[in-house]
Design a protein around this motif. Structure first.
Motif, mmCIF file in Angstrom:
data_model
loop_
_atom_site.group_PDB
_atom_site.id
_atom_site.type_symbol
_atom_site.label_atom_id
_atom_site.label_comp_id
_atom_site.label_asym_id
_atom_site.label_seq_id
_atom_site.Cartn_x
_atom_site.Cartn_y
_atom_site.Cartn_z
ATOM 1 N N UNK A 37 36.882 27.392 88.007
ATOM 2 C CA UNK A 37 37.347 28.590 87.308
ATOM 3 C C UNK A 37 38.831 28.812 87.582
ATOM 4 N N UNK A 38 39.632 29.063 86.560
ATOM 5 C CA UNK A 38 41.055 29.356 86.787
ATOM 6 C C UNK A 38 41.241 30.790 87.265
ATOM 7 N N UNK A 39 42.421 31.087 87.746
ATOM 8 C CA UNK A 39 42.699 32.439 88.230
ATOM 9 C C UNK A 39 42.609 33.453 87.097
ATOM 10 N N UNK A 67 27.529 29.556 86.524
ATOM 11 C CA UNK A 67 26.721 28.587 85.782
ATOM 12 C C UNK A 67 26.892 27.174 86.331
ATOM 13 N N UNK A 68 28.035 26.892 86.971
ATOM 14 C CA UNK A 68 28.254 25.565 87.558
ATOM 15 C C UNK A 68 27.599 25.410 88.920
ATOM 16 N N UNK A 69 27.145 26.514 89.509
ATOM 17 C CA UNK A 69 26.612 26.473 90.869
ATOM 18 C C UNK A 69 25.157 26.918 90.936
ATOM 19 N N UNK A 70 24.477 26.914 89.813
ATOM 20 C CA UNK A 70 23.086 27.377 89.806
ATOM 21 C C UNK A 70 22.184 26.512 90.668
ATOM 22 N N UNK A 71 22.485 25.230 90.795
ATOM 23 C CA UNK A 71 21.662 24.316 91.584
ATOM 24 C C UNK A 71 22.403 23.840 92.829
ATOM 25 N N UNK A 72 23.405 24.588 93.244
ATOM 26 C CA UNK A 72 24.163 24.239 94.446
ATOM 27 C C UNK A 72 23.373 24.648 95.681
ATOM 28 N N UNK A 73 23.431 23.832 96.746
ATOM 29 C CA UNK A 73 22.681 24.132 97.958
ATOM 30 C C UNK A 73 23.532 24.814 99.025
ATOM 31 N N UNK A 74 24.733 25.267 98.669
ATOM 32 C CA UNK A 74 25.548 26.004 99.632
ATOM 33 C C UNK A 74 24.857 27.319 99.974
ATOM 34 N N UNK A 75 24.708 27.604 101.267
ATOM 35 C CA UNK A 75 23.960 28.782 101.693
ATOM 36 C C UNK A 75 24.837 30.003 101.912
ATOM 37 N N UNK A 76 26.106 29.939 101.526
ATOM 38 C CA UNK A 76 27.009 31.062 101.804
ATOM 39 C C UNK A 76 27.825 31.457 100.581
ATOM 40 N N UNK A 77 27.317 31.225 99.387
ATOM 41 C CA UNK A 77 28.043 31.649 98.195
ATOM 42 C C UNK A 77 28.007 33.160 98.058
ATOM 43 N N UNK A 78 29.084 33.727 97.583
ATOM 44 C CA UNK A 78 29.210 35.173 97.424
ATOM 45 C C UNK A 78 29.620 35.483 95.984
ATOM 46 N N UNK A 79 28.977 36.483 95.401
ATOM 47 C CA UNK A 79 29.340 36.898 94.045
ATOM 48 C C UNK A 79 30.735 37.515 94.057
ATOM 49 N N UNK A 122 29.775 39.510 85.450
ATOM 50 C CA UNK A 122 30.289 39.904 84.142
ATOM 51 C C UNK A 122 29.156 40.268 83.183
ATOM 52 N N UNK A 123 29.538 40.978 82.132
ATOM 53 C CA UNK A 123 28.574 41.310 81.090
ATOM 54 C C UNK A 123 28.027 40.038 80.457
ATOM 55 N N UNK A 124 28.928 39.100 80.195
ATOM 56 C CA UNK A 124 28.525 37.790 79.701
ATOM 57 C C UNK A 124 28.262 36.893 80.911
ATOM 58 N N UNK A 125 27.025 36.446 81.134
ATOM 59 C CA UNK A 125 26.731 35.629 82.326
ATOM 60 C C UNK A 125 27.610 34.387 82.459
ATOM 61 N N UNK A 126 28.096 33.873 81.352
ATOM 62 C CA UNK A 126 28.929 32.665 81.428
ATOM 63 C C UNK A 126 30.290 32.954 82.063
ATOM 64 N N UNK A 127 30.680 34.230 82.177
ATOM 65 C CA UNK A 127 31.957 34.608 82.794
ATOM 66 C C UNK A 127 31.806 34.998 84.261
ATOM 67 N N UNK A 128 30.592 35.027 84.784
ATOM 68 C CA UNK A 128 30.377 35.430 86.177
ATOM 69 C C UNK A 128 30.953 34.386 87.118
ATOM 70 N N UNK A 129 31.515 34.862 88.233
ATOM 71 C CA UNK A 129 32.191 34.001 89.206
ATOM 72 C C UNK A 129 31.545 34.144 90.581
ATOM 73 N N UNK A 130 31.640 33.081 91.370
ATOM 74 C CA UNK A 130 31.170 33.085 92.752
ATOM 75 C C UNK A 130 32.245 32.457 93.630
ATOM 76 N N UNK A 131 32.224 32.819 94.914
ATOM 77 C CA UNK A 131 33.100 32.220 95.916
ATOM 78 C C UNK A 131 32.269 31.205 96.699
ATOM 79 N N UNK A 132 32.744 29.970 96.753
ATOM 80 C CA UNK A 132 31.996 28.876 97.399
ATOM 81 C C UNK A 132 32.775 28.378 98.619
ATOM 82 N N UNK A 133 32.399 28.815 99.822
ATOM 83 C CA UNK A 133 33.117 28.385 101.034
ATOM 84 C C UNK A 133 32.524 27.120 101.657
ATOM 85 N N UNK A 134 32.257 26.098 100.833
ATOM 86 C CA UNK A 134 31.685 24.869 101.384
ATOM 87 C C UNK A 134 32.744 23.872 101.824
#
Length: 342
Positions: free
Chosen positions: A197-199, A272-284, A288-300
């Motif tokens: 995801x870009x800034x 949507x890119x991390x739905x099957x990710x096994x990282x145990x520390x992702x944070x929302x 977003x209203x549109x699920x395709x715009x929702x973002x997560x922080x992945x500290x893996x």
């Protein structure tokens, strides 16, 4: 009297009349021959086939149930079984490499990060700054002058670093040890990597229902904490390893209520890119209203001490009773940001 011409004088022979010869070097050893895999397989005995009956009496060491064997992990050392959902923390999927149960995993050793100031400065990229006492006094003055407003609005407070420099080095060394063990790099800010995801995708106004705007006074507190982190001043926290929970964080000194601990940092990606990710520390980061715009922080791969904080248990009634840390998402200058506070 000299011998006649045309003849060579005979050399004196040994007393035992034996002929002396030069000793010859031993021949080199023949090259070692290795059998090919085809030769080994021709003489190898066939392995006994493992059928379902071999594990028919297998039981989970936690719940003592043999159900859901497809979700059972076997320790690579003692061969005991554990359900994925019975482990703490819960395992998302079967690990790709070797896995050891909590009993065998307790023997795991980590190389401690050296408590040397120069190495700590390089690892955390600490910058030179003004005298620490001046900043601390400024922070205390702000806190005292706004005491009445703090009681009304519950302002966020800046953390108070440990005064003992040696103890502070030990705290930072514990974090560096955990990051290296998890093959992570330290980062105290959100990272926007290519093909993620870009800034520009992190827009707080896309939050479903709106995102809370960080007040001006709390924004000053956030900037103060950021500057302290850059100077090598951190909250009084230690990262410790627990055989059952993995790396966790414990307080190394008193921390007041509503104290800002850290920002949740790491790589920003679409949910949507991390739905099957096994990282145990992702944070929302953005819901977003549109699920395709929702973002997560992945500290893996990159992150800070927030990666190891496991105190957010507010999803159940019993968890809320134990809750001692909160993570709140704020709108900071139009961008979403997750802050952790006591």
């Amino acid at each position: 009297m000299s011998p006649p011409s045309g003849r060579v004088a005979d050399s004196p022979s040994p007393a035992n009349c034996s002929v002396r010869k030069r000793t010859a070097a031993p021949p080199p050893p023949p090259p070692k021959k290795y059998r090919s895999m085809a030769e080994i397989m021709r003489v190898a005995k066939p392995a006994v086939p493992v059928t379902g009956e071999y594990y028919s009496d297998l039981r989970c060491e936690e719940c003592r149930s043999g159900d859901c064997d497809e979700e059972m992990l076997l320790c690579d050392r003692c061969d005991r079984g554990y359900h994925l959902y019975c482990l703490r923390p819960v395992a998302v999927r079967v690990p790709s490499g070797p896995w050891f149960c909590p009993s065998c995993g307790g023997e795991r050793q980590f190389r401690r990060f050296p408590m040397m100031q120069t190495k700590i400065i390089d690892f955390f990229r600490i910058q030179g700054a003004e005298e620490k006492s001046g900043h601390s006094q400024d922070g205390r003055k702000r806190k005292r002058s706004s005491l009445v407003m703090y009681k009304k609005r519950r302002r966020i407070l800046p953390f108070t670093p440990t005064e003992n420099s040696a103890r502070r080095l030990e705290q930072m060394s514990s974090l560096a040890t955990a990051l290296i063990a998890m093959h992570m790099k330290f980062s105290n800010e959100l990272i926007y990597m290519p093909r993620m995801a870009p800034k520009s995708a992190n827009q707080a106004n896309l939050e479903k229902g709106g995102m809370q705007v960080l007040p001006k006074e709390d924004k000053e507190t956030l900037e103060l904490c950021r500057s302290m982190y850059k100077r090598g001043e951190c909250p009084p926290l230690l990262v410790v390893f627990d055989p059952l929970e993995g790396f966790t964080v414990q307080a190394d000194g008193p921390i007041k209520d509503m104290t800002l601990i850290t920002e949740y940092t790491g790589d920003v990606d679409y949910l949507k890119n991390r739905e099957h990710d096994d990282c145990d520390s992702m944070m929302t980061l953005l819901l977003a209203k549109d699920p395709s715009d929702s973002l997560v922080v992945c500290p893996d791969k990159r992150g800070n001490i927030a990666r190891f904080i496991n105190g957010i248990n507010n999803h159940s009634r019993d968890g809320r009773k134990k809750e001692n840390l909160k993570c709140v998402r704020y709108d900071v200058d139009g961008y979403g940001l997750s802050n952790m506070s006591i």
